[in-house]
Scaffold this motif. Structure first.
Motif, PDB file in Angstrom:
ATOM      1  N   VAL A 346       0.842  -1.203   0.000  1.00  0.00           N
ATOM      2  CA  VAL A 346       0.000   0.000   0.000  1.00  0.00           C
ATOM      3  C   VAL A 346       0.876   1.251   0.000  1.00  0.00           C
ATOM      4  O   VAL A 346       0.607   2.217  -0.732  1.00  0.00           O
ATOM      5  CB  VAL A 346      -0.948  -0.007   1.203  1.00  0.00           C
ATOM      6  CG1 VAL A 346      -1.721   1.311   1.295  1.00  0.00           C
ATOM      7  CG2 VAL A 346      -1.931  -1.177   1.104  1.00  0.00           C
ATOM      8  N   LEU A 347       1.941   1.239   0.793  1.00  0.00           N
ATOM      9  CA  LEU A 347       2.854   2.385   0.812  1.00  0.00           C
ATOM     10  C   LEU A 347       3.476   2.619  -0.561  1.00  0.00           C
ATOM     11  O   LEU A 347       3.585   3.761  -1.026  1.00  0.00           O
ATOM     12  CB  LEU A 347       3.961   2.146   1.842  1.00  0.00           C
ATOM     13  CG  LEU A 347       3.719   2.638   3.266  1.00  0.00           C
ATOM     14  CD1 LEU A 347       4.908   2.286   4.138  1.00  0.00           C
ATOM     15  CD2 LEU A 347       3.464   4.140   3.291  1.00  0.00           C
ATOM     16  N   VAL A 348       3.882   1.546  -1.225  1.00  0.00           N
ATOM     17  CA  VAL A 348       4.473   1.679  -2.560  1.00  0.00           C
ATOM     18  C   VAL A 348       3.443   2.239  -3.538  1.00  0.00           C
ATOM     19  O   VAL A 348       3.750   3.119  -4.353  1.00  0.00           O
ATOM     20  CB  VAL A 348       5.013   0.321  -3.050  1.00  0.00           C
ATOM     21  CG1 VAL A 348       5.406   0.397  -4.525  1.00  0.00           C
ATOM     22  CG2 VAL A 348       6.205  -0.104  -2.211  1.00  0.00           C
ATOM     23  N   ALA A 349       2.211   1.740  -3.468  1.00  0.00           N
ATOM     24  CA  ALA A 349       1.170   2.238  -4.364  1.00  0.00           C
ATOM     25  C   ALA A 349       0.943   3.733  -4.165  1.00  0.00           C
ATOM     26  O   ALA A 349       0.819   4.492  -5.144  1.00  0.00           O
ATOM     27  CB  ALA A 349      -0.129   1.468  -4.134  1.00  0.00           C
ATOM     28  N   LEU A 350       0.876   4.162  -2.926  1.00  0.00           N
ATOM     29  CA  LEU A 350       0.688   5.594  -2.660  1.00  0.00           C
ATOM     30  C   LEU A 350       1.905   6.399  -3.110  1.00  0.00           C
ATOM     31  O   LEU A 350       1.761   7.518  -3.629  1.00  0.00           O
ATOM     32  CB  LEU A 350       0.419   5.816  -1.172  1.00  0.00           C
ATOM     33  CG  LEU A 350      -0.937   5.330  -0.668  1.00  0.00           C
ATOM     34  CD1 LEU A 350      -1.016   5.449   0.852  1.00  0.00           C
ATOM     35  CD2 LEU A 350      -2.075   6.134  -1.319  1.00  0.00           C
ATOM     36  N   ALA A 351       3.106   5.839  -2.944  1.00  0.00           N
ATOM     37  CA  ALA A 351       4.306   6.541  -3.398  1.00  0.00           C
ATOM     38  C   ALA A 351       4.291   6.739  -4.913  1.00  0.00           C
ATOM     39  O   ALA A 351       4.661   7.811  -5.416  1.00  0.00           O
ATOM     40  CB  ALA A 351       5.549   5.757  -2.980  1.00  0.00           C
ATOM     41  N   ILE A 352       3.850   5.722  -5.651  1.00  0.00           N
ATOM     42  CA  ILE A 352       3.748   5.858  -7.109  1.00  0.00           C
ATOM     43  C   ILE A 352       2.790   6.975  -7.467  1.00  0.00           C
ATOM     44  O   ILE A 352       3.086   7.838  -8.317  1.00  0.00           O
ATOM     45  CB  ILE A 352       3.283   4.525  -7.737  1.00  0.00           C
ATOM     46  CG1 ILE A 352       4.384   3.465  -7.616  1.00  0.00           C
ATOM     47  CG2 ILE A 352       2.901   4.721  -9.211  1.00  0.00           C
ATOM     48  CD1 ILE A 352       3.933   2.068  -8.023  1.00  0.00           C
ATOM     49  N   GLN A 353       1.632   6.978  -6.824  1.00  0.00           N
ATOM     50  CA  GLN A 353       0.612   7.978  -7.160  1.00  0.00           C
ATOM     51  C   GLN A 353       1.071   9.396  -6.806  1.00  0.00           C
ATOM     52  O   GLN A 353       0.906  10.323  -7.604  1.00  0.00           O
ATOM     53  CB  GLN A 353      -0.690   7.654  -6.426  1.00  0.00           C
ATOM     54  CG  GLN A 353      -1.259   6.273  -6.718  1.00  0.00           C
ATOM     55  CD  GLN A 353      -1.641   6.077  -8.163  1.00  0.00           C
ATOM     56  OE1 GLN A 353      -2.242   6.952  -8.780  1.00  0.00           O
ATOM     57  NE2 GLN A 353      -1.293   4.929  -8.725  1.00  0.00           N
TER      58      GLN A 353
END
Length: 378
Positions: A346-353
């Motif tokens: 989830v952290l990686v997904a938010l970082a991408i966005q």
């Protein structure tokens, strides 16, 4: 931070974790693999391909192995330089055609242009678009057509079982299923025609041909990258029904190889998904509070840094988060290792966005398959 604030934060985390947990329970019951039915109507399986020499033979062979419905397979060779077209021609099946895609016109993205071109050559009543790295199960086409007929749907889609071979892929790819199953109210989507409830996975989409033509097909979204969002919403706005099914038993896909490719791939259409100034703060609160903060609060509680009520709420939120991830993991046949990795994913997904949103004003473009496109819908 004072005890009342910590307790309020933990209760907020519990609420944020409860929403996707409830939707996951409802959606996993609603999303089923449709039973196939024999159908005499031709299904056109359409595969846009650009430099897919490593994938295309297996993808085409799997498509040609379809049962219960007659199929034709059309591969659109989008200016490949690696022998993709020659590989397809070498398969030598009378139901198979490989056609060159014309030069990319200004204002079009590559996949949409290739899909529009090969759709114009198709003869089937149903058009099944798959990516060049998707392997269909033999009954997949018949199952999707059967569901389209049962639901009177102009579009039926599902997420293929996602194959992940590296840690970087396990930290990124599983978010596709989590966001779909955990946040889209599928029963409401089936009852209400709201365009905002439309969703599909661009790796595997079946269209009823007349409806596809009526909305202008991929030409209606020529400048966009996220066909899985745009096309179902256009169909629903035009009065057509769309539907989703459990796709893990219908097809498999390894969409990226390694973390850097996954980061680039999810970045390319982020502006058409979460990465907007209005949406991303809301998603950050929902995902951050519901999926990332609970294990951190539990860890703090083990050291006596938060009050008992806050710890209890945090434990409950953490349990809901991981149980939801576990249920989705089992349903979509993802690796079990993705369950403990979930907060990090989830952290990686938010970082991408956030990276895409914050860089949008400076970069303003997405690059994929050697082409660069201006951002649409940012």
């Amino acid at each position: 931070m004072s005890d009342p604030i910590l307790t309020a934060l933990a209760l907020l985390c519990l609420l944020a974790a409860a929403l996707p947990a409830i939707l996951t329970a409802v959606n996993l019951f609603a999303l089923r693999r449709p039973a196939p039915e024999a159908d005499p109507g031709l299904v056109s399986i359409l595969i846009p391909a650009r430099n897919e020499a490593g994938n295309i033979a297996g993808t085409v062979r799997a498509a040609l192995a379809s049962t219960a419905v007659p199929v034709e397979v059309i591969v659109g060779d989008d200016h490949s330089t690696d022998g993709t077209a020659e590989i397809v021609r070498g398969l030598g099946d009378p139901r198979l055609r490989v056609v060159p895609v014309p030069p990319l016109p200004e204002g079009w993205t590559g996949k949409n242009h290739a899909c529009a071109h090969i759709a114009g050559l198709a003869e089937g009543r149903y058009l099944l678009f798959i990516d060049a790295d998707v392997r269909l199960e033999p009954e997949a086409a018949a199952s999707l057509v059967a569901q389209a007929r049962r639901a009177d749907a102009a579009l039926v889609s599902g997420v293929p079982r996602q194959c992940t071979g590296t840690l970087g892929e396990m930290l990124t790819v599983p978010m596709i299923d989590f966001l779909l199953v955990g946040f889209l109210p599928v029963p409401l989507m089936r009852r209400r025609p709201d365009p905002a409830l439309g969703a599909a996975c661009g790796q595997l989409i079946l269209f009823e041909r007349a409806a596809y033509a009526a909305i202008g097909g991929h030409g209606a979204i020529r400048g966009f990258l996220h066909d899985g969002v745009r096309l179902p919403r256009l169909l629903r706005a035009a009065g057509y029904r769309t539907d989703l099914v459990a796709g893990a038993g219908l097809a498999t896909c390894r969409m990226y190889r390694g973390f850097s490719e996954a980061w680039a791939g999810f970045s390319k259409n982020a502006h058409e998904g979460m990465a907007t100034p209005r949406a991303l703060p809301v998603w950050t609160m929902l995902l951050g509070c519901g999926q990332v903060l609970p294990p951190l609060l539990v860890l703090a509680g083990l050291f006596g840094l938060i009050p008992r009520l806050a710890l209890a709420a945090s434990v409950a939120a953490c349990a809901l988060s991981l149980v939801s991830r576990a249920a989705i993991t089992l349903a979509v046949r993802a690796p079990l290792a993705t369950i403990p990795l979930h907060p990090a994913a989830v952290l990686v997904a938010l970082a991408i966005q956030w990276n895409v949103l914050l860089r949008g004003g400076r970069a303003g473009a997405a690059t994929w398959k050697g082409r660069t496109y201006p951002v649409s819908g940012a």
